[in-house]
Design an enzyme around this catalytic site. Structure first.
Site, PDB file in Angstrom:
ATOM      1  N   GLY A  51       0.866  -1.176   0.000  1.00  0.00           N
ATOM      2  CA  GLY A  51       0.000   0.000   0.000  1.00  0.00           C
ATOM      3  C   GLY A  51       0.899   1.221   0.000  1.00  0.00           C
ATOM      4  CD  GLU A  52       2.872   5.768   0.171  1.00  0.00           C
ATOM      5  OE1 GLU A  52       3.014   5.448  -1.028  1.00  0.00           O
ATOM      6  OE2 GLU A  52       3.835   6.056   0.899  1.00  0.00           O
ATOM      7  CB  SER A  53       5.408   2.753   4.004  1.00  0.00           C
ATOM      8  OG  SER A  53       6.126   3.726   3.272  1.00  0.00           O
ATOM      9  CB  CYS A  83       5.397  -3.621  -1.246  1.00  0.00           C
ATOM     10  SG  CYS A  83       5.890  -2.308  -2.371  1.00  0.00           S
ATOM     11  NE  ARG A 112       7.568   6.013   0.828  1.00  0.00           N
ATOM     12  CZ  ARG A 112       7.361   7.283   0.530  1.00  0.00           C
ATOM     13  NH1 ARG A 112       8.312   8.180   0.683  1.00  0.00           N
ATOM     14  NH2 ARG A 112       6.188   7.655   0.080  1.00  0.00           N
ATOM     15  CB  ILE A 141       3.590  -2.070  -7.430  1.00  0.00           C
ATOM     16  CG1 ILE A 141       3.052  -3.267  -8.223  1.00  0.00           C
ATOM     17  CG2 ILE A 141       2.798  -0.803  -7.761  1.00  0.00           C
ATOM     18  CD1 ILE A 141       1.678  -3.733  -7.771  1.00  0.00           C
ATOM     19  NE  ARG A 142       3.320   3.842  -6.512  1.00  0.00           N
ATOM     20  CZ  ARG A 142       2.340   3.278  -7.224  1.00  0.00           C
ATOM     21  NH1 ARG A 142       2.455   3.172  -8.527  1.00  0.00           N
ATOM     22  NH2 ARG A 142       1.252   2.852  -6.642  1.00  0.00           N
ATOM     23  CG  HIS A 186       2.913  -6.298  -4.207  1.00  0.00           C
ATOM     24  ND1 HIS A 186       2.194  -5.745  -3.188  1.00  0.00           N
ATOM     25  CD2 HIS A 186       3.667  -5.307  -4.730  1.00  0.00           C
ATOM     26  CE1 HIS A 186       2.479  -4.453  -3.092  1.00  0.00           C
ATOM     27  NE2 HIS A 186       3.376  -4.162  -4.017  1.00  0.00           N
ATOM     28  CD  GLU A 188       0.577  -8.731  -1.888  1.00  0.00           C
ATOM     29  OE1 GLU A 188       1.604  -9.440  -1.744  1.00  0.00           O
ATOM     30  OE2 GLU A 188       0.611  -7.497  -1.880  1.00  0.00           O
TER      31      GLU A 188
HETATM   32  N1  GLN Z   1       5.984   3.102  -2.450  1.00  0.00           N
HETATM   33  C1  GLN Z   1       5.131   2.596  -1.423  1.00  0.00           C
HETATM   34  C2  GLN Z   1       5.527   3.097  -0.057  1.00  0.00           C
HETATM   35  O1  GLN Z   1       6.363   3.915   0.089  1.00  0.00           O
HETATM   36  C3  GLN Z   1       5.081   1.093  -1.413  1.00  0.00           C
HETATM   37  C4  GLN Z   1       4.393   0.585  -2.653  1.00  0.00           C
HETATM   38  C5  GLN Z   1       3.666  -0.711  -2.466  1.00  0.00           C
HETATM   39  O2  GLN Z   1       3.420  -1.183  -1.367  1.00  0.00           O
HETATM   40  N2  GLN Z   1       3.253  -1.255  -3.575  1.00  0.00           N
HETATM   41  O3  GLN Z   1       4.985   2.645   0.908  1.00  0.00           O
END
Ligand code: GLN
Length: 206
Positions: A51-53, A83, A112, A141-142, A186, A188
């Site tokens: 997700g987004e940390s 991630c 990150r 993904i990112r 990921h 999952e």
């Molecule tokens: N770039 C996201 C972060 O900084 C992580 C991306 C992801 O979980 N797919 O949390």
């Protein structure tokens, strides 16, 4: 706590919760979303999803889960982060936001959005130490990578020599330190349950 069919929580503040839940169930666990301290107290292990940390860090503070979660991890609860989850579990994050908090469950420094300068998202097959059945499909993904790992950290996978991210070759993307497992990618999202089965086994053994 049950040993045969462990109860595994998925941190459900943000991110791809459902995908992890489905994989864990497929791998033989009972699953519960975790948003409160009382729910955290009931589970035998916890998955921290992608997700987004920075958002998850903020929500962990809002829901007053940050310290209780850090304490459970310190007390030996198995945890698996993918991630953003890997970022949260790390001791230190580079290129994070200054107010972003760490759970300090893994003696690693992560960067990150590390692949971002070259490519945002890509898919690769990885050699993953200890997993039988051939290379593991991995979706990035990112994603972060592990820039530095302490002596007690087992390195499970590195980026192969791929054209999508040539400068990233050999970067560490999966690690384990005792009961804490983390992947920059990921598992999952691929339908390949091997990493989740590994984690369910870790929870059973704990
Ligand atoms: N770039 C996201 C972060 O900084 C992580 C991306 C992801 O979980 N797919 O949390």
């Amino acid at each position: 706590m049950t040993t045969k069919q462990p109860l595994i929580g998925v941190l459900a503040l943000q991110g791809d919760v459902r995908e992890h839940a489905a994989m864990l169930e497929g791998a033989g666990a009972r699953v519960r979303p975790v948003r409160r301290v009382a729910e955290l107290a009931e589970v035998d292990g916890l998955v921290l999803p992608g997700g987004e940390s920075t958002t998850m860090s903020r929500l962990l503070e809002t829901f007053e889960l940050l310290d209780p979660l850090r304490e459970r991890i310190e007390a030996g609860m198995p945890a698996f982060g993918s991630c953003a989850g890997m970022i949260l579990l790390a001791r230190q994050v580079l290129d994070g936001r200054p107010d972003q908090r760490q759970l300090d469950g893994l003696d690693v420094v992560v960067r990150r959005n590390a692949f971002g300068r070259q490519v945002d998202s890509f898919e690769e097959e990885l050699d993953f130490a200890g997993l039988e059945g051939g290379p593991l499909p991995a979706v990035f993904i990112r994603a972060p990578w592990v820039e530095k790992a302490g002596d007690g950290v087992e390195i499970l996978a590195r980026v192969p020599d791929v054209t999508a991210a040539p400068d990233a070759a050999a970067r560490i993307v999966a690690v384990r330190q005792g009961p804490v497992l983390a992947t920059a990618f990921h598992p999952e999202l691929t339908g390949d349950e091997r990493v989740h089965r590994l984690f369910v086994g870790m929870v059973r053994d704990a």
